[in-house]
Every structure is written in C-alpha cells, then in structure tokens.
Design an enzyme around this catalytic site. Structure first.
Site, PDB file in Angstrom:
ATOM      1  N   GLY A 130      -3.874  32.435  22.360  1.00  0.00           N
ATOM      2  CA  GLY A 130      -3.907  33.003  23.817  1.00  0.00           C
ATOM      3  C   GLY A 130      -4.931  31.941  24.769  1.00  0.00           C
ATOM      4  N   ALA A 131      -5.866  32.874  25.181  1.00  0.00           N
ATOM      5  CA  ALA A 131      -6.636  32.136  26.436  1.00  0.00           C
ATOM      6  C   ALA A 131      -7.433  31.020  25.791  1.00  0.00           C
ATOM      7  CB  ALA A 131      -7.663  33.093  26.834  1.00  0.00           C
TER       8      ALA A 131
ATOM      9  N   GLY B  37       4.382  33.174  26.243  1.00  0.00           N
ATOM     10  CA  GLY B  37       4.687  32.307  24.868  1.00  0.00           C
ATOM     11  C   GLY B  37       5.880  31.792  25.404  1.00  0.00           C
ATOM     12  N   ASP B  38       7.084  32.408  26.111  1.00  0.00           N
ATOM     13  CA  ASP B  38       8.340  31.758  26.145  1.00  0.00           C
ATOM     14  C   ASP B  38       8.236  30.708  27.050  1.00  0.00           C
ATOM     15  OD1 ASP B  38       9.239  34.342  24.943  1.00  0.00           O
ATOM     16  OD2 ASP B  38       9.498  35.317  26.758  1.00  0.00           O
TER      17      ASP B  38
ATOM     18  N   SER C  84      -0.661  29.484  18.505  1.00  0.00           N
ATOM     19  CA  SER C  84      -1.183  30.148  19.897  1.00  0.00           C
ATOM     20  C   SER C  84      -2.300  31.027  19.645  1.00  0.00           C
ATOM     21  CB  SER C  84      -0.254  30.872  20.626  1.00  0.00           C
ATOM     22  OG  SER C  84      -0.575  31.475  21.727  1.00  0.00           O
TER      23      SER C  84
ATOM     24  N   GLY D 185      -6.260  28.566  24.049  1.00  0.00           N
ATOM     25  CA  GLY D 185      -5.336  27.631  23.891  1.00  0.00           C
ATOM     26  C   GLY D 185      -4.503  27.725  22.535  1.00  0.00           C
TER      27      GLY D 185
END
Length: 329
Positions: A223-224, A252-253, A221, A226
């Site tokens: 974050g913003a 994230g979940d 991941s 992608g």
C-alpha cells in the site's frame, strides 16, 4: 500487439455520491458515474498511455457491451473479447459524505464450456503476435478457480510470459502453474499463506516459497508503504511519494501495467520499479484510470525511492497447504 491482457470477469462500475444514505428511504444522489472496468482493462488502458500496442480479451455480455466498445475504440485498444449471451455484471459503489462506502455487486455472466473453448481459440490466435500476457481479476460464475492455472499453462507451453494478478482461490490455483510474475498485496498473500503476513521477514518467507515453486518474480504490495520485488537475483524496495489520496481504484492495476511495461522491454529492475511505483502513485491522486500526458509522471519518478535490499537473503520456508488458502475472488 506487444501485450495482451485477459479479463475474465469485467464489470460496469457505477459510482455514486450522496450526503448520507437513509435505509428504506428514497435517496437523492448528487453525483454518479458509470464506466467500463475490470482489472485487465485498467491495465490495458495504462499500458496504452505508456505508448504500448495492447490487445484485450476475456468474456463480455452482449446485453450491455456498448460502454466497453466505446471505451476500446476511444483508447485505441484491440478488442478481442468473446461475446456471451446476457449482461456483464454491474458493481455499485455508494460513497457518503462521512467517507463510508457501501458496495453492491450484482451477479453477472455464467460461462459455459463452449464459451471457454471460444476464448481459448482467440488466445491461440493472439499468441503468435505477442510474448507477454497479463491475467488479472476475478472469475465469473461457471469458471472454477483452477482455470487460471489452465490458462497460464496453456500460454507457457507456447513460450509466453505470464503476469498474474488475482486473489483468493484463483490466486492459489494460478500459482501452481508458475507464472512469470505474481503481485499479491498483504491481504492476498495472507490468504494464500493461511495466516496474517505482517513483517518483512514473513513477506520474504512467502516470496521464497513462491520462487521455489517456479515463479521468478514476486512483487508484494504494501500500500502506501510501497512494495518489495523479490527477483531471481536481488530484492528491491520502492517507496512512493506522499500523495493526497482521492481514490485507490486502479492503483494496483496501474502498478501491474508499469511492471509489464518494464519487464517486456527488458528494463533493469530499478527502472521498472521506479516507473511502476510512480504510475501507481499517480493513480491514487485521481478518479480516472491512466493519464493523457506521460509527462505528468516526471516529478513522481524523481520522488520515488528505490533501494536494493541485499540483507534479505533467501530463507528456509515452506509452501502453505492449499486447505488453508482463502477463496475470495
């Protein structure tokens, strides 16, 4: 049950808002919310909203379990948590008008060997009824990081698929048991690698090392920006639509739930990645976890950009030394 999530260290999250916190003074809170939480619980709620039959297990304190019991009943989740003497931990988040956030994490349960055996007995009972398990979140006191590897190995011997989302020492230990999929963010990946991970090439190096250790799917991941999915046969990148961020709690979940949903149904990587990214994007635009109407995902699914990164060929890489791994949970 189609999927079971395991949350070893759930929490009651108390979120408060005020203008500005004055240390050493009485502070008037303008808004407060107390909810049952935990990474595996969040994953289960999103899976339920996606239409799946979901069970949950882990350890819950008898002293303050009512919020969890009510949530599970309200959301139609099969509750197989092992009850433990004491109270489940409470996490306090203080949000100020300036945007500053202060976290106060209280101590929670201490787990003993007999309660470990009770949990494993429940997992033995659940295993014949599902092929997919999600192990997510931190560890309570009394449980060593290598317990993640023990659980993963226990279920792999039974032929089960394991999605694993932890951090620090728990992540490093669980990786040794080669789950089906791991989903570190860049900070967690850096903890495992023992150095900051910044470039795409560095992500690829780490992912190939993890795959070489026996993990077929590595989702990183960003974050913003992608995420990147390093699969057995191809590498994919997904870029989410731009969203007005309200809260990153549960994002994230939600991503893990989307991945578990698609993988367990045998979807193609592109379809799975598109859904997982859309569900995660929705999560940051709201305070709540999940959604009441699945149709809210439709416009987001169209806005997610998914592409195959054929240029990211496997590279020569090494597995980091465990001595350099982080130990945060």
């Amino acid at each position: 049950m189609e999927i079971v999530t395991i949350t070893l260290n759930p929490a009651l999250d108390l979120t408060t808002r005020l203008d500005a916190m004055q240390l050493g003074e009485v502070n008037l809170v303008s808004e407060a919310n107390l909810r049952a939480a935990g990474k595996g619980i969040n994953v289960a709620m999103v899976l339920k909203d996606l239409g799946r039959d979901v069970g949950l297990t882990g350890w819950l304190g008898e002293g303050n379990q009512q919020s969890f019991v009510s949530l599970f009943a309200e959301r139609g989740l099969t509750d197989r948590f092992v009850r433990v003497a004491g109270s489940t931990r409470i996490n306090v988040k203080i949000s100020e008008q300036s945007g500053r956030v202060t976290d106060l994490n209280l101590p929670g349960l201490t787990i003993h060997e007999e309660e470990v055996q009770e949990l494993e007995a429940v997992i033995d009972e659940l295993a014949p009824h599902t092929d997919w398990f999600v192990l997510a979140g931190s560890l309570p006191k009394g449980v060593a990081p290598d317990y993640c590897a023990r659980l993963i190995s226990l279920l792999k011997v039974k032929g089960k698929q394991m999605i694993f989302d932890c951090s620090g020492a728990a992540l490093s230990e669980g990786i040794k048991a080669a789950p089906t999929l791991v989903k570190p963010n860049l900070e967690e990946l850096g903890q495992w690698a023992g150095r900051p991970i910044k470039t795409l090439a560095e992500q690829a190096e780490c992912a190939r090392a993890l795959q070489a250790s026996g993990i077929p799917h590595v989702v990183i991941s960003n974050g913003a920006d992608g995420l990147i999915w390093f699969g057995p046969d191809a590498t994919w990148q997904a870029i989410p639509p731009q969203m007005q961020v309200v809260s990153t709690v549960g994002a994230g979940d939600s991503l893990v739930a989307g991945l578990a949903h698609g993988l367990s149904l045998g979807w193609a990587p592109e379809q799975t990645l598109r859904l997982a990214t859309a569900v995660s994007a929705l999560a940051v635009s709201q305070v709540a976890v999940g959604f009441s109407d699945i149709s809210v995902l439709d416009p987001l699914l169209e806005q997610v950009s998914v592409q195959r990164l054929d240029a990211l060929a496997p590279v020569q890489c090494h597995t980091p030394s465990m001595e350099n791994s982080g130990d945060a949970q």
